[in-house]
Design an enzyme around this catalytic site. Sequence first.
Site, short mmCIF file in Angstrom:
data_model
loop_
_atom_site.label_atom_id
_atom_site.label_comp_id
_atom_site.label_asym_id
_atom_site.label_seq_id
_atom_site.Cartn_x
_atom_site.Cartn_y
_atom_site.Cartn_z
N GLU A 42 -13.79 50.93 55.06
CA GLU A 42 -13.84 51.40 56.46
C GLU A 42 -14.80 52.56 56.68
O GLU A 42 -15.53 52.60 57.65
CB GLU A 42 -12.45 51.85 56.95
CG GLU A 42 -11.38 50.81 56.88
CD GLU A 42 -10.51 51.04 55.68
OE1 GLU A 42 -11.06 51.22 54.59
OE2 GLU A 42 -9.28 51.04 55.82
N ASP A 77 -8.13 49.79 53.68
CA ASP A 77 -6.90 50.44 53.19
C ASP A 77 -5.80 49.42 52.89
O ASP A 77 -5.73 48.36 53.52
CB ASP A 77 -6.39 51.45 54.22
CG ASP A 77 -7.29 52.68 54.29
OD1 ASP A 77 -8.02 52.92 53.32
OD2 ASP A 77 -7.26 53.39 55.32
N TYR A 82 -2.98 57.02 48.48
CA TYR A 82 -3.04 56.62 49.89
C TYR A 82 -1.97 57.34 50.70
O TYR A 82 -0.82 57.44 50.29
CB TYR A 82 -2.84 55.11 50.00
CG TYR A 82 -3.12 54.57 51.39
CD1 TYR A 82 -4.31 54.87 52.05
CD2 TYR A 82 -2.18 53.78 52.04
CE1 TYR A 82 -4.55 54.38 53.32
CE2 TYR A 82 -2.42 53.27 53.30
CZ TYR A 82 -3.60 53.58 53.94
OH TYR A 82 -3.84 53.10 55.20
N ARG A 103 -0.77 56.89 53.90
CA ARG A 103 0.11 56.26 54.89
C ARG A 103 1.10 55.37 54.14
O ARG A 103 0.79 54.22 53.82
CB ARG A 103 -0.71 55.47 55.91
CG ARG A 103 -1.37 56.35 56.94
CD ARG A 103 -2.04 55.56 58.04
NE ARG A 103 -3.36 55.14 57.68
CZ ARG A 103 -4.47 55.87 57.83
NH1 ARG A 103 -4.38 57.07 58.34
NH2 ARG A 103 -5.64 55.40 57.47
N HIS A 107 3.23 50.06 47.70
CA HIS A 107 2.69 51.42 47.84
C HIS A 107 3.36 52.39 46.88
O HIS A 107 4.41 52.13 46.32
CB HIS A 107 2.88 51.92 49.28
CG HIS A 107 1.93 51.29 50.24
ND1 HIS A 107 1.86 51.67 51.56
CD2 HIS A 107 1.01 50.32 50.09
CE1 HIS A 107 0.94 50.94 52.17
NE2 HIS A 107 0.42 50.11 51.30
#
Length: 824
Positions: free
Chosen positions: A9, A82, A310, A312, A356
């Site tokens: 991104e 992501d 990461y 989020r 995650h």
Amino acid sequence: MTKGLVIVESPAKAKTIQKYLGKGFTVEASLGHVKDLPKSTLGVDVENDFETEYVVIPGKEKVVARLKKLALGMDTIYLAPDPDREGEAIAAHLAEELGESNGKKKKKKKKGDEPERIRRVTFNEITQRAVREAFEHPRDIDQNLVDAQQARRVLDRLVGYQVSPLLWDKVRRGLSAGRVQTVALRLIVEREREIKAFEKKEYWTIDANLSKPPAFDARFLGKGEEKIEVTTGEDAEKIRAALEKADWVVRTVDRKERRRNATPPFTTSKLQQDSSRKLRFSVKRTMMIAQRLYEGVELGEEGLVGLITYMRTDSVRVSNEALAEVREYIKSQYGDQYLPEAANVYKEKKAAQAAHEAIRPTSVLRHPDQVKQYLKEDEYKVYKLIWQRFVASQIMPAVFDQTTVDIDAKSDAETFWFRVTGSVLKFDGFLKVYEESKEGKDEEDEELKHKLPPLDPGQVLTLKALKPEQHFTEPPPRYNEASLVKELEERGIGRPSTYSAILSTIQERQYVQKLGGKFTPTEIGLVVTDLLVENFADIFDVQYTARLEEELDEIEEGKEKWTDALADFYKKFEKDLRYAAKHMENIKRMEKPTDEKCERCGSPLVIKWGKHGSFYACSSYDKEDPNSCTFTKENPINLPDLDSADVQETTQEEYCENCGRVMVLKRGRFGQFMACTGYPDCKTTRRLDQGKKVPDIPLDELCPKCGRNMMIRHGRYGEFTTCSGYPECKYVKQNFIGVKCPLCKEGELVEKRARKGNTFYGCGNYPECKFTSAHKPIAEKCPSCGSEYLVEKFLKSGPVIACPNKECEYERAVPVEAAAVGND
């Protein structure tokens, strides 16, 4: 090596990954989403199984064209946005544009088939190990993740594009409704009303200061074994009088060891909350900083390095490699007594994304102080917070010695019950590294304040003083950013990637404002909430919104089709939409009767709604009759402002939402305002009258045009003096400076204020004469070039009198005394 195009991104992320992959790979940035639903139409066919029409986002055509051109000569295209739903959707749209539609099921490949050209790679941290490992195991695009994101996007589009026009029609143009944002706004509005409806109740505490060196305070609980609440001063005085002649004896002493466990490493919401409380950073700012730390920071000779995983995520899972590294670090730095026998494992939330990890440093060996020289101040603070929380999460519990003492005060036939609890830290454990922030003081803080002497049952104590104190119950506090994120998370509203956007949106739309760091609804926020909740009982219900989030999770897990979830939603929504179109109150045409009378004609006043909110208007006004009464006045609605905000909130220090430093009260040419102490690095300011309706002030001075009284009014650029007969009489008192206009030679020069707030000087005969000057003119000819006037300028070296003629260099310093007089 096989040539490969890697698409991420952001340019920062691209730069870091390029370093790890080296030659043979070209890493490019898509600059976020490349496709979205069109802005001009709904883009969703609700009659045809919610078929969507995605288009290239205007302005992204060149980006897509460049990526297509680069892709032509590549053997493999790796899509590396992501590792979440949104990233998966970006990858799917890139795949579509680069020639491989992801919307259809792909045929199973036979042995010997060429490998797929477009592949998906994900990693939770941008480190050499993680990136290379991800490229060794590329995968297909996960359609379930794409469908979950598409369902969210379509839900938000249906609500936004079909409810907003209703608000334009019934309230005013430019308003908008958001599916999740409206529910967040509803929480703020309901809390505000809860505060206003709250009735304070009186209660008393009675503390006894007892001597058995050192002296300590014990609190009254009741009589005998029964707890009693003291609600009046009379009751407190009766108890105090009885206690004056009481005998004080220790009833029981309970000693025990209490353990306090470490908190898990950060999830997104917990990072936002701790950063808000400890660093005074806004949620938006915290996420921007975390994004930079994740994508990569230049660390001298080491080059670009992703410092955190990461950011989020709602998972507290930690990889085995990271656990092994942190356990080794704790053992070497703090000793065996701080290291648990096995790694601490924390329970996951039901909906946590299993793929995650928690937010943690990519390597615990990068101590915050070692990388501080390479980081900006705010980056260092956030990285230190994340590092400390992660290390602490794998350390032994803190251990306290807790002593609870019950005391009897025997007076005649009555026995009064007092208690004191004290705690002493025996082993600091994880507290050596980090302590979680709290909204306010709790019982544990109170216990730690009490230092108790050695006490035994039956021991006689001596009363030194009795301290009865009156208190009143307090309403629940208004939400700040930290507590609102906590509330949203606990109620299941939104997900890690949405909290920041929710808070930003409700502020940008001016549905809420911040006073003393707390959210308060604006008038338009109250009106919009009431209309939407009343007419869309299902859609903006807190529990229903949380259930929708669970459905999105089920779509991600492949348990539910996204179109089925949307069909269920649209049944309710369509019904509510029809009801609202028919029954929603038209605020634009509202004429609410009041008990007030018109100051001009004596007719009753009504409350109407205009583009700037509600106002009082004369009920005798008739649009068709030019002679009817046109009296209006502002409606000082019952909203929280600087005067009515709780004292406990306004007396607290206010912190800059951009840099976290303390805000201070300053005075400028337009009055008092709050300014950041970080100036000139941070130039954040806030007007004191933001959100506050200031009443007009009538004057004894008469209007020279119509003879009515003059009035001080307050506009968006400050106060001004005008005729009270507006709009019939539009006379505005000008601030003349006593200098004739050098252009038309007739008008007087007037001090004026521009839209941006800056002062300038113009002719009073405007628009006939258009003379203006940015500097204050002085009625004095230039001795050098003969210009009709000079101007007063304020330079860094001090004030000067100068010629306005650019070709003339005449300039003289203003004497200190004159400058001081001019500034008074």
